[in-house]
Design an enzyme around this catalytic site. Sequence first.
Site, PDB file in Angstrom:
ATOM      1  N   ASP A  51       0.832  -1.204   0.000  1.00 49.81           N
ATOM      2  CA  ASP A  51       0.000   0.000   0.000  1.00 49.81           C
ATOM      3  C   ASP A  51       0.865   1.253   0.000  1.00 49.81           C
ATOM      4  O   ASP A  51       0.350   2.370  -0.083  1.00 49.81           O
ATOM      5  CB  ASP A  51      -1.007   0.001   1.152  1.00 49.81           C
ATOM      6  CG  ASP A  51      -0.372  -0.100   2.525  1.00 49.81           C
ATOM      7  OD1 ASP A  51       0.873  -0.078   2.615  1.00 49.81           O
ATOM      8  OD2 ASP A  51      -1.123  -0.208   3.518  1.00 49.81           O
ATOM      9  N   SER A  52       2.186   1.066   0.019  1.00 45.70           N
ATOM     10  CA  SER A  52       3.122   2.162  -0.224  1.00 45.70           C
ATOM     11  C   SER A  52       2.847   2.817  -1.566  1.00 45.70           C
ATOM     12  O   SER A  52       3.284   3.953  -1.810  1.00 45.70           O
ATOM     13  CB  SER A  52       4.570   1.651  -0.176  1.00 45.70           C
ATOM     14  OG  SER A  52       4.720   0.498  -1.004  1.00 45.70           O
ATOM     15  N   ASP A  90      -0.672  -6.352   0.008  1.00 44.41           N
ATOM     16  CA  ASP A  90      -1.139  -5.718   1.236  1.00 44.41           C
ATOM     17  C   ASP A  90      -2.660  -5.695   1.325  1.00 44.41           C
ATOM     18  O   ASP A  90      -3.354  -5.478   0.324  1.00 44.41           O
ATOM     19  CB  ASP A  90      -0.649  -4.263   1.299  1.00 44.41           C
ATOM     20  CG  ASP A  90       0.635  -4.121   2.089  1.00 44.41           C
ATOM     21  OD1 ASP A  90       0.945  -4.993   2.917  1.00 44.41           O
ATOM     22  OD2 ASP A  90       1.338  -3.109   1.880  1.00 44.41           O
ATOM     23  N   LYS A 118      -0.640  -9.506   3.312  1.00 43.63           N
ATOM     24  CA  LYS A 118       0.059  -8.905   4.460  1.00 43.63           C
ATOM     25  C   LYS A 118      -0.887  -7.974   5.201  1.00 43.63           C
ATOM     26  O   LYS A 118      -1.592  -7.190   4.581  1.00 43.63           O
ATOM     27  CB  LYS A 118       1.298  -8.134   4.005  1.00 43.63           C
ATOM     28  CG  LYS A 118       2.091  -7.528   5.182  1.00 43.63           C
ATOM     29  CD  LYS A 118       3.430  -6.988   4.739  1.00 43.63           C
ATOM     30  CE  LYS A 118       3.334  -5.679   3.988  1.00 43.63           C
ATOM     31  NZ  LYS A 118       2.836  -4.564   4.861  1.00 43.63           N
ATOM     32  N   GLU A 120      -1.229  -5.497   8.988  1.00 46.33           N
ATOM     33  CA  GLU A 120      -0.456  -4.814  10.014  1.00 46.33           C
ATOM     34  C   GLU A 120      -1.052  -5.018  11.405  1.00 46.33           C
ATOM     35  O   GLU A 120      -2.275  -4.987  11.580  1.00 46.33           O
ATOM     36  CB  GLU A 120      -0.405  -3.310   9.718  1.00 46.33           C
ATOM     37  CG  GLU A 120       0.297  -2.976   8.416  1.00 46.33           C
ATOM     38  CD  GLU A 120       0.388  -1.481   8.154  1.00 46.33           C
ATOM     39  OE1 GLU A 120       0.882  -1.105   7.082  1.00 46.33           O
ATOM     40  OE2 GLU A 120      -0.025  -0.689   9.039  1.00 46.33           O
ATOM     41  N   GLU A 187       9.395  -3.418  10.814  1.00 50.20           N
ATOM     42  CA  GLU A 187       9.747  -2.119  10.246  1.00 50.20           C
ATOM     43  C   GLU A 187      10.160  -1.144  11.327  1.00 50.20           C
ATOM     44  O   GLU A 187       9.466  -0.980  12.337  1.00 50.20           O
ATOM     45  CB  GLU A 187       8.571  -1.541   9.455  1.00 50.20           C
ATOM     46  CG  GLU A 187       8.889  -0.200   8.805  1.00 50.20           C
ATOM     47  CD  GLU A 187       7.848   0.261   7.808  1.00 50.20           C
ATOM     48  OE1 GLU A 187       8.015   1.374   7.268  1.00 50.20           O
ATOM     49  OE2 GLU A 187       6.891  -0.482   7.550  1.00 50.20           O
TER      50      GLU A 187
END
Length: 270
Positions: A51-52, A90, A118, A120, A187
Amino acid sequence: MSTHADSKPWTVPALAEAKRDGRKLVMLTAYDNSFARVFDACGVDLVLVGDSLGMVVQGHDSTLPVTVDAIVYHTRVVARGLQRALLVSDLPFQSDATAERALDASVRLLQAGAEMVKLEGAGHKLDVIGFLVERDIPVCAHLGLTPQSVLKFGGYRVQGREAAAAEQLRRDAQAVAEAGAQLLVLECVPSELAAQITAEVAIPTIGIGAGPGCDGQVLVLHDMLGLDTGHRKPKFVKDFLAEGGSVAGAVRAYAEAVRSGVFPDTEHSY
């Protein structure tokens, strides 16, 4: 020279084998077919449709505006460029707020070509991880600086510096592994803590700003190439295009630096 690991397509079980064998995993983000093809040809093990893309492709100030539709689109075009690298996608902001929403989004991503999703955080996300894994959806967890929590954190800050926060990260890492996650991104975590977590958990860890002690490394494509995205470059970023001479050369230089343990060094760690 091609090796057994380099010539065969990566699978989720092969990630655990790599950790057992002490083979460093090389990961990069990709958002289109052309870069995916270069990464695949140059020996990248895992490709992340992150999602970057909200920040480096769409021009947003954070990852929060990214939608499931956007990740699905980029997953589809990246997947067409891969033959051996394992594709991770993501789950964007709040698409994993409930287990049912996460399942709906994950099915779309796997149908678009992803082989793992992925997400978070820990906490209530542990139930989401278990729910997905029970339904045959491989999961990569993400701890430390979780960009979707940027508003709560008050910015992009290193996590786990204080003793209590470090202990919580250790507990969360064990919890996501026990919930069924098969990979863990760390991270912006102090190197010593990341190395400790890597030694303690059974699943492979992928570091980004987490020092050399992780089982592998990931960088955002644009950061690895030294491109100006309009955002402040964090300490862990290194321009590999400068030494690689071409995009393919940069990818090969990055992969070799990760596998040899040269990157990240002290200069690019916390």
